[in-house]
Design an enzyme around this catalytic site. Structure first.
Site, PDB file in Angstrom:
ATOM      1  CB  ALA A 337      -0.919   0.004   1.218  1.00  0.00           C
ATOM      2  CD  GLU A 341       2.764  -1.637  -5.266  1.00  0.00           C
ATOM      3  OE1 GLU A 341       2.066  -0.613  -5.453  1.00  0.00           O
ATOM      4  OE2 GLU A 341       2.633  -2.361  -4.265  1.00  0.00           O
ATOM      5  CG  ASP A 383      28.465  29.142 -29.350  1.00  0.00           C
ATOM      6  OD1 ASP A 383      29.314  30.025 -29.209  1.00  0.00           O
ATOM      7  OD2 ASP A 383      28.285  28.515 -30.393  1.00  0.00           O
ATOM      8  CG  ASP A 697      30.768  24.818 -27.411  1.00  0.00           C
ATOM      9  OD1 ASP A 697      31.390  25.652 -26.750  1.00  0.00           O
ATOM     10  OD2 ASP A 697      30.195  25.082 -28.474  1.00  0.00           O
ATOM     11  CD  GLU A 762      -3.799   1.980  -2.008  1.00  0.00           C
ATOM     12  OE1 GLU A 762      -2.840   1.202  -1.825  1.00  0.00           O
ATOM     13  OE2 GLU A 762      -4.014   2.558  -3.083  1.00  0.00           O
TER      14      GLU A 762
END
Length: 973
Positions: A337, A341, A383, A697, A762
């Site tokens: 619970a 998942e 740049d 770069d 839950e």
């Protein structure tokens, strides 16, 4: 001279000048270019071939400059030193890629849940099918497959650094010119360079004639560099080593010979490759956040499971093995619970959808988690050349004796017009002078301008091509130029700083010498000036005015070139031309600049509105960088200053951080300076996006939180290092990606809010159900020692089926709020902050109370006397919890905005909710599903009560949001 001039099309100059730029790669600590394994920085100028006579270098390399190496010696050196290629990282094996998909804290939690479920199933006698363990394992595998497939799609399998050198070179061997693969070049080879050649290795110039090399891929200079074999007096930065040529650059003009001094990883490009290999990638902000959430969930799961099992065992006086197994199963139920998942799979799917949406906007993301990172960016370090600008040199200003003209249009497309004082040019005197300037520059010129499939391209030097483009913008200029034929030329050299062409007007015997060059040099050779149709003496006053115009253009960051001419006798030979470069008639000067992309200014404005700081990091001149930054709105007129790489080298870490806080323009920087800037910004808490296209770069792109490479002009090296590639090289696409990244982040928060609040519902239901079992009638509803309000299979059904559909639908929710109207989130801001946790826990508690109240309503012996069996009451509670979570899906679309705001904009969400409700009906009413999930049929009254109780979640959250909005009215979020 009565009319302008002509450019002939017989000058074949191949355009191989790179359109890639970066920053000056200066003295990176690495092996010397001559001796192996000698640190360049630790030594002296003795190991720098640029400060040594070429004959000395040749003697050290045992090379003969007149005949080159012997073939046998070249083969021996190739075997000893290895091929002239750059080392590339070996491809990652498939098993490693698969294993990487499981290296996530959430996956670890789910694996633990699988193990607990399997142990509990075995302890219960291994009867039936281990549904919990198998289903959770299936979710884990599904997530791994999704991640592997998406990353495989985006992976570039090409060895990028090697692909840049897939070329041939002309060398002198055995006294003959031969063409060899560039990979087979060795130290001591004599390179023969011509226009259009790619330079295959680092080399010391032996001699050069009008040699210009495009070094943008290494230095960031948008203009070709004029080379000179004269020995340098002192060690100089890479961009100023005029007696050297470098691997990965290209010859734009002229010819020359050079002695190879370094190959492979010993070249300047190899130095950058080593930096790239040593640069570590940091996890994305989202990965760090999910890791934190996963750890918190792990602790929560353990604490809740242990507390509930202990409390249950004490309250129910558990003594038998069967009862202990029941308690263990209860702990497993709580673990199931508490852990969402479906979160890893849903996260992967949502990010994959974001990748696809960005791809449709020409932004290709290579790693799923990089999608969200751009949305978190607080700094975009960009740049200049080719990214913020077009990398297409353009003449914008023409200044003559009669005034100044502005030419509209940018780039190589010859569209535009001439304007004087903001109106179309009509003054005949000024028109004549401007036409002579542009025509003269078009004749003293070796470039070509061609149209192919609607696109205009240049061959040769971009600065010279600017004259050809500009000539089309003044009516009649190109036609008049075509009446001339070139008879000879004096090429440009760095000493002369000018170029002259001998032209012959067809049908007119008056030949002319047309000269183009640096205005100050040109004016020293001029004695007269063109004024309309007349030629007047260039007295001191006129000369001062001409120099003042040049100075004004230079202060505005224009590159200036002057044009002059003189009459020469018909039949003048090419050898006599240089002696004729005097007593010239000065015509005027042009201002040339690499113009900003027209769409960039608006993109910069949008970024600033979103709280994203734009920085320019370039290898260009500081004045030019500051001017472009001001034009684009990156900085204001008061802040238009640039800090150079030399300035940065003198700063300690604290001073560097202070500079990066206040300065947004950097010029003449080296690759290590880019890394320093990125690191300083990250140390200051910024999420940094770095853009670029040149090979130098690459290290900074890899170190940045997200590196953005240019897809058209970018090198393969840069694309390999980057996490995102722009297919259209459009800076505006980056801003669009920031918007998409922020929307994705909002959607991730939506489904996290939804999943976690549902899971808390839950957890609270099971925990309070056990603690309050006697109060609500659960304790006496069965003969079992332990009675739980929800079965483990029911909890798993909620997590994997009921929750997953709406969570996925929220992942594609459109932009609800103005995501670009708020500041970027800082690294200190958690994805699930205190306010969000308060909402999650309060919603979960309301869900649990509604569920338990429903069970109590139908179960005998509780606060409300009911008449139904445990199975029916539990089914009603189960249904209440499911429907409450469906209501919660609409709540979770915003923490503060009403669920009814833009209620119907997401059709996928409505479809998921309807499907989940239909499946819940099937679970309750279909016999074989009743057996699998422990449910029982309910009549309409039971359904009505369950739905009504579930709606309490919606009304509670609406009230909570209303209170929050009232308290924070007028605040900027």
């Amino acid at each position: 001279m009565a009319q302008p001039f002509r450019e002939r099309d017989h000058h074949k100059v191949d355009r191989s000048g790179s359109r890639e730029r970066s920053t000056p790669a200066t003295d990176v600590a690495r092996r010397t270019t001559l001796g192996r394994d000698v640190p360049r920085e630790s030594g002296t100028q003795a190991h720098d071939p640029s400060v040594r006579d070429v004959e000395d270098v040749a003697r050290e390399l045992d090379a003969d400059l007149s005949v080159g190496l012997a073939s046998a010696e070249a083969a021996r050196r190739l075997a000893a030193d290895g091929p002239n290629t750059l080392r590339s990282r070996p491809p990652e094996p498939l098993w490693r890629k698969i294993l990487a998909q499981f290296q996530d804290p959430l996956i670890y939690l789910l694996l633990v849940a699988v193990a607990i479920s399997a142990v509990a199933w075995a302890a219960e006698g291994a009867s039936g099918f281990p549904v919990d363990a198998v289903v959770i394992a299936a979710v884990i595998l599904l997530n791994a497959v999704l991640g592997l497939v998406q990353e495989s799609k985006a992976e570039n399998a090409v060895a990028a650094l090697q692909s840049m050198t897939a070329a041939t070179s002309t060398v002198l061997r055995d006294g003959r010119l031969v063409t060899v693969p560039s990979a087979e070049l060795v130290r001591g080879d004599v390179l023969v360079l011509g226009e259009g050649d790619a330079v295959g290795a680092d080399a010391r110039l032996v001699h050069a004639a009008a040699l210009k090399v495009q070094e943008a891929s290494l230095t960031g200079e948008s203009e070709a560099v004029t080379k000179n074999p004269a020995t340098l007096a002192a060690h100089a930065p890479l961009g100023d080593r005029l007696d050297m040529v470098f691997k990965g650059t290209a010859v734009a003009q002229g010819v020359g010979r050079a002695l190879v001094t370094a190959t492979g990883m010993d070249t300047e490009m190899g130095a950058i490759a080593e930096m790239l290999d040593a640069t570590e990638e940091d996890p994305s902000p989202l990965q760090r956040e999910i890791t934190g959430v996963s750890r918190l969930l792990g602790v929560t799961v353990i604490v809740i499971a242990v507390v509930v099992m202990v409390v249950t065992a004490l309250v129910n006086e558990v003594t038998t093995l069967t009862d202990f197994v029941t308690v263990l199963l209860l702990g497993v139920s709580l673990a199931v619970a508490a852990v969402p998942e479906g979160l890893p799979a849903i996260l992967s799917v949502v990010l994959a959808i974001g990748v696809q949406r960005m791809a449709r906007r020409s932004a290709v993301v290579k790693k799923l988690h990089s999608v969200e990172t751009l949305g978190s960016a607080s700094v975009i370090a960009s740049d200049k050349t080719g990214t913020l600008t077009k990398n297409e040199m353009t003449i914008e200003r023409v200044v003559t004796a009669s005034g100044e003209v502005r030419l509209t249009g940018v780039g190589y497309r010859p569209d535009g017009e001439a304007l004087a004082a903001g109106a179309p040019l009509e003054d005949p005197e000024l028109t004549r002078e401007v036409g002579m300037v542009l025509g003269g520059g078009s004749l003293a010129n070796d470039a070509q301008l061609t149209e192919r499939d609607g696109e205009w391209e240049i061959q040769g030097d971009p600065t010279e091509a600017a004259f050809l483009v500009a000539a089309h913008k003044l009516r009649g200029t190109v036609d008049r130029v075509r009446t001339f034929e070139r008879r000879g030329e004096v090429p440009f050299t760095s000493e002369r700083k000018m170029m002259s062409a001998l032209v012959d007007p067809e049908g007119d015997g008056a030949w002319a010498l047309v000269t183009k060059g640096a205005p100050d040099v040109l004016l020293r050779r001029c004695t007269r000036q063109q004024v309309g149709s007349d030629v007047v003496p260039l007295d001191d006053g006129r000369r001062a005015e001409a120099l003042a115009a040049v100075e004004t253009l230079s202060e505005q960051a224009y590159r200036t070139l002057g044009v002059a001419y003189r009459r020469v006798e018909e039949g003048t030979s090419a050898q006599q031309l240089e002696d004729s470069e005097h007593d010239l008639v000065y015509v005027g000067v042009v201002g040339i600049i690499d113009p900003p992309r027209p769409e960039v200014a608006e993109a910069v404005e949008q970024a600033h509105r979103a709280g994203v700081r734009i920085m320019m990091i370039t290898g260009d001149h500081p004045t030019t960088a500051a001017r472009i930054a001001e034009d684009l709105g990156i900085v204001g007129a008061d802040d238009a200053r640039a800090v150079t790489g030399v300035d940065l080298d003198s700063l300690d870490a604290a001073a560097l951080r202070e500079v990066t806080r206040n300065v947004s323009v950097y010029a003449r920087v080296a690759p290590q300076n880019k890394l320093q800037i990125v690191d300083a910004l990250q140390a200051d808490g910024h999420v940094v996006a770095m853009t670029g296209d040149g090979v130098n770069d690459a290290p900074a792109l890899k170190s940045a939180d997200i590196g953005v490479a240019m897809g058209i002009t970018g090198t393969e090296v840069t694309k390999e290092a980057a996490k995102m590639i722009l297919g259209d090289d459009n800076f505006a696409t980056i801003v669009a990606a920031v918007r998409q990244g922020r929307t994705i982040f909002d959607n991730i928060k939506k489904f996290l809010r939804y999943l976690l609040s549902s899971n808390m519902g839950e957890v609270f239901t099971v925990f309070l159900g056990v603690v309050l079992a006697g109060v609500i009638g659960l304790a006496g509803a069965s003969d079992d020692a332990v009675v739980v309000p929800l079965l483990a299979t029911q909890i798993l059904w909620i997590n994997l089926v009921t929750d997953s559909g709406p969570a996925l639908a929220m992942g594609v929710d459109p932009e609800i709020d103005d995501v670009m109207g708020r500041r970027p989130r800082s690294l200190s801001e958690r994805i699930i902050d205190r306010h969000m946790w308060t909402g999650i826990l309060s919603i979960g508690l309301v869900m649990a109370l509604a569920t338990l109240a429903t069970i109590d309503i139908f179960l005998p012996g509780g606060l409300v006397e009911g008449r139904d069996s445990l199975e029916v009451a539990r089914t009603a509670g189960f249904t209440t919890l499911v429907v409450a979570q469906l209501f919660n899906a609409f709540n979770s679309r915003s923490e503060t905005t009403s669920a009814f705001h833009r209620l119907f904009v997401n059709g996928w969400l409505w479809g998921a909710v309807v499907l989940a409700f239909v499946l819940q009906i099937a679970i309750v009413e279909v016999p074989f599903l009743q057996a699998a999930f422990g449910t029982a049929s309910m009549d309409l009254a039971h359904w009505a009560v369950a739905v009504a109780m579930a709606s309490s979640v919606l009304w509670f959250d609406e009230l909570r949001k209303l209170v929050w909005r009232a308290r924070h009215r007028g605040e900027v979020v």
